[in-house]
Design a protein around this motif. Sequence first.
Motif, mmCIF file in Angstrom:
data_model
loop_
_atom_site.group_PDB
_atom_site.id
_atom_site.type_symbol
_atom_site.label_atom_id
_atom_site.label_comp_id
_atom_site.label_asym_id
_atom_site.label_seq_id
_atom_site.Cartn_x
_atom_site.Cartn_y
_atom_site.Cartn_z
ATOM 1 N N PRO A 79 0.815 -1.352 -0.104
ATOM 2 C CA PRO A 79 0.028 -0.166 -0.327
ATOM 3 C C PRO A 79 0.341 1.600 -0.017
ATOM 4 O O PRO A 79 0.626 2.644 -0.782
ATOM 5 C CB PRO A 79 -0.894 -0.454 1.037
ATOM 6 C CG PRO A 79 -0.521 -1.290 1.003
ATOM 7 C CD PRO A 79 0.265 -2.139 0.948
ATOM 8 N N SER A 80 1.395 1.733 0.686
ATOM 9 C CA SER A 80 2.965 2.174 0.662
ATOM 10 C C SER A 80 3.341 2.992 -0.307
ATOM 11 O O SER A 80 3.439 3.891 -0.877
ATOM 12 C CB SER A 80 3.850 2.411 2.026
ATOM 13 O OG SER A 80 4.850 1.087 1.483
ATOM 14 N N ALA A 81 3.904 1.946 -1.192
ATOM 15 C CA ALA A 81 4.345 1.532 -2.281
ATOM 16 C C ALA A 81 3.144 2.303 -3.425
ATOM 17 O O ALA A 81 4.064 3.240 -4.398
ATOM 18 C CB ALA A 81 5.565 0.383 -3.379
ATOM 19 N N LEU A 82 2.511 1.792 -3.402
ATOM 20 C CA LEU A 82 1.937 1.830 -3.991
ATOM 21 C C LEU A 82 1.153 3.878 -4.624
ATOM 22 O O LEU A 82 0.820 4.599 -5.371
ATOM 23 C CB LEU A 82 0.147 1.365 -3.756
ATOM 24 C CG LEU A 82 -1.226 1.654 -5.200
ATOM 25 C CD1 LEU A 82 -0.702 1.354 -6.870
ATOM 26 C CD2 LEU A 82 -2.027 0.739 -4.720
ATOM 27 N N GLY A 83 0.587 4.062 -2.936
ATOM 28 C CA GLY A 83 0.742 5.284 -2.707
ATOM 29 C C GLY A 83 1.491 6.447 -2.935
ATOM 30 O O GLY A 83 1.644 7.029 -3.769
ATOM 31 N N ALA A 84 3.258 5.743 -2.929
ATOM 32 C CA ALA A 84 4.850 6.368 -2.989
ATOM 33 C C ALA A 84 4.226 6.951 -4.516
ATOM 34 O O ALA A 84 4.495 8.242 -5.612
ATOM 35 C CB ALA A 84 5.326 6.122 -2.526
ATOM 36 N N ALA A 85 3.924 6.000 -5.359
ATOM 37 C CA ALA A 85 4.010 6.380 -7.003
ATOM 38 C C ALA A 85 2.611 6.880 -7.429
ATOM 39 O O ALA A 85 3.572 7.481 -8.582
ATOM 40 C CB ALA A 85 3.713 4.900 -7.500
ATOM 41 N N ALA A 86 1.695 7.097 -6.178
ATOM 42 C CA ALA A 86 0.680 7.700 -7.083
ATOM 43 C C ALA A 86 0.793 9.256 -6.729
ATOM 44 O O ALA A 86 0.862 10.190 -7.068
ATOM 45 C CB ALA A 86 -0.852 7.881 -6.472
ATOM 46 N N SER A 87 1.981 9.805 -5.717
ATOM 47 C CA SER A 87 2.424 11.114 -5.033
ATOM 48 C C SER A 87 3.703 11.307 -5.751
ATOM 49 O O SER A 87 4.274 12.725 -5.386
ATOM 50 C CB SER A 87 1.724 11.313 -3.876
ATOM 51 O OG SER A 87 2.873 10.644 -3.330
ATOM 52 N N ARG A 88 3.792 10.797 -6.811
ATOM 53 C CA ARG A 88 4.630 11.668 -7.291
ATOM 54 C C ARG A 88 5.230 12.419 -7.845
ATOM 55 O O ARG A 88 4.073 13.108 -8.309
ATOM 56 C CB ARG A 88 5.740 10.626 -8.479
ATOM 57 C CG ARG A 88 6.731 9.251 -7.638
ATOM 58 C CD ARG A 88 7.497 8.546 -8.454
ATOM 59 N NE ARG A 88 8.155 7.605 -8.006
ATOM 60 C CZ ARG A 88 7.758 6.463 -8.255
ATOM 61 N NH1 ARG A 88 6.571 5.897 -8.962
ATOM 62 N NH2 ARG A 88 8.162 4.904 -7.662
ATOM 63 N N GLY A 89 5.551 14.015 -7.286
ATOM 64 C CA GLY A 89 6.197 15.012 -7.757
ATOM 65 C C GLY A 89 5.733 15.731 -6.428
ATOM 66 O O GLY A 89 5.778 17.126 -6.186
ATOM 67 N N SER A 90 4.543 15.634 -5.769
ATOM 68 C CA SER A 90 4.751 15.772 -4.061
ATOM 69 C C SER A 90 6.531 16.482 -3.752
ATOM 70 O O SER A 90 6.600 15.327 -3.399
ATOM 71 C CB SER A 90 3.836 15.168 -3.380
ATOM 72 O OG SER A 90 3.345 15.693 -1.868
ATOM 73 N N SER A 91 6.465 17.264 -3.195
ATOM 74 C CA SER A 91 7.517 17.419 -2.254
ATOM 75 C C SER A 91 7.800 17.257 -1.199
ATOM 76 O O SER A 91 8.816 16.279 -0.823
ATOM 77 C CB SER A 91 7.957 19.202 -2.182
ATOM 78 O OG SER A 91 6.846 19.932 -1.748
ATOM 79 N N GLN A 92 6.847 17.067 -0.652
ATOM 80 C CA GLN A 92 6.834 16.585 1.389
ATOM 81 C C GLN A 92 5.900 15.528 1.230
ATOM 82 O O GLN A 92 4.259 14.782 1.058
ATOM 83 C CB GLN A 92 6.059 17.788 2.378
ATOM 84 C CG GLN A 92 6.939 18.991 1.992
ATOM 85 C CD GLN A 92 6.508 19.229 3.133
ATOM 86 O OE1 GLN A 92 5.554 19.366 3.872
ATOM 87 N NE2 GLN A 92 7.604 20.493 3.712
ATOM 88 N N VAL A 93 6.811 14.010 1.626
ATOM 89 C CA VAL A 93 5.684 12.209 1.346
ATOM 90 C C VAL A 93 6.391 12.286 2.855
ATOM 91 O O VAL A 93 7.606 11.698 3.010
ATOM 92 C CB VAL A 93 6.435 12.010 0.814
ATOM 93 C CG1 VAL A 93 5.010 10.143 0.376
ATOM 94 C CG2 VAL A 93 5.913 11.884 -0.531
ATOM 95 N N MET A 94 4.944 11.414 3.448
ATOM 96 C CA MET A 94 5.767 10.806 4.640
ATOM 97 C C MET A 94 4.949 9.559 4.369
ATOM 98 O O MET A 94 3.225 9.616 4.117
ATOM 99 C CB MET A 94 4.861 11.310 6.364
ATOM 100 C CG MET A 94 5.396 10.505 7.565
ATOM 101 S SD MET A 94 5.176 11.590 8.923
ATOM 102 C CE MET A 94 3.723 11.597 8.902
ATOM 103 N N ARG A 95 5.849 8.272 4.558
ATOM 104 C CA ARG A 95 5.176 7.183 4.529
ATOM 105 C C ARG A 95 4.675 5.834 5.983
ATOM 106 O O ARG A 95 6.184 5.761 6.308
ATOM 107 C CB ARG A 95 5.786 6.177 3.323
ATOM 108 C CG ARG A 95 5.713 7.127 2.072
ATOM 109 C CD ARG A 95 6.298 6.500 0.543
ATOM 110 N NE ARG A 95 7.862 5.556 1.037
ATOM 111 C CZ ARG A 95 7.870 4.769 0.569
ATOM 112 N NH1 ARG A 95 7.441 4.134 -0.243
ATOM 113 N NH2 ARG A 95 8.897 4.911 0.370
ATOM 114 N N THR A 96 3.876 5.305 5.585
ATOM 115 C CA THR A 96 4.004 4.945 7.456
ATOM 116 C C THR A 96 2.895 2.832 6.680
ATOM 117 O O THR A 96 1.992 3.187 5.885
ATOM 118 C CB THR A 96 2.708 4.946 8.019
ATOM 119 O OG1 THR A 96 3.496 6.274 8.685
ATOM 120 C CG2 THR A 96 3.115 4.289 9.157
ATOM 121 N N GLU A 97 3.933 1.687 7.435
ATOM 122 C CA GLU A 97 3.591 0.609 6.898
ATOM 123 C C GLU A 97 2.707 0.155 8.220
ATOM 124 O O GLU A 97 3.897 0.309 8.938
ATOM 125 C CB GLU A 97 4.944 -0.214 6.106
ATOM 126 C CG GLU A 97 4.252 -1.726 5.766
ATOM 127 C CD GLU A 97 4.182 -1.216 3.262
ATOM 128 O OE1 GLU A 97 3.336 -1.947 3.754
ATOM 129 O OE2 GLU A 97 3.888 0.461 3.035
#
Length: 104
Positions: A44-62
């Motif tokens: 889920p976090s990798a899928l979310g990261a792919a969807a939010s590429r281009g966003s400068s601030q990303v915080m992921r939690t698994e």
Amino acid sequence: RAQLEDELSAVRLQMKVERSNRLVELAEAISIAKSIGIKSPTTPSALGAAASRGSSQVMRTEVNNQKIPLYFMGTDVLEAERTALEQRTNDDFTDGRVAEIRKE
């Protein structure tokens, strides 16, 4: 001996039902994976990261103590498992009880 044969028949029927249920589960997961474009295993976090590429601030939690939905395995893996189950002619090796009954 007749009781063992009855038990063996019951165990085999149960395994057949389990395989059938798994095929239904796989079909649903394949459908979902196709609809959201998951071809290879992901999280889920990798899928979310792919969807939010281009966003400068990303915080992921698994959260790893929860079961990840089957569709995250992707269509390649799910379809391979489905094909293997559909081609299987015997489920005996999937349950140790079958071998025990044969020994008795």
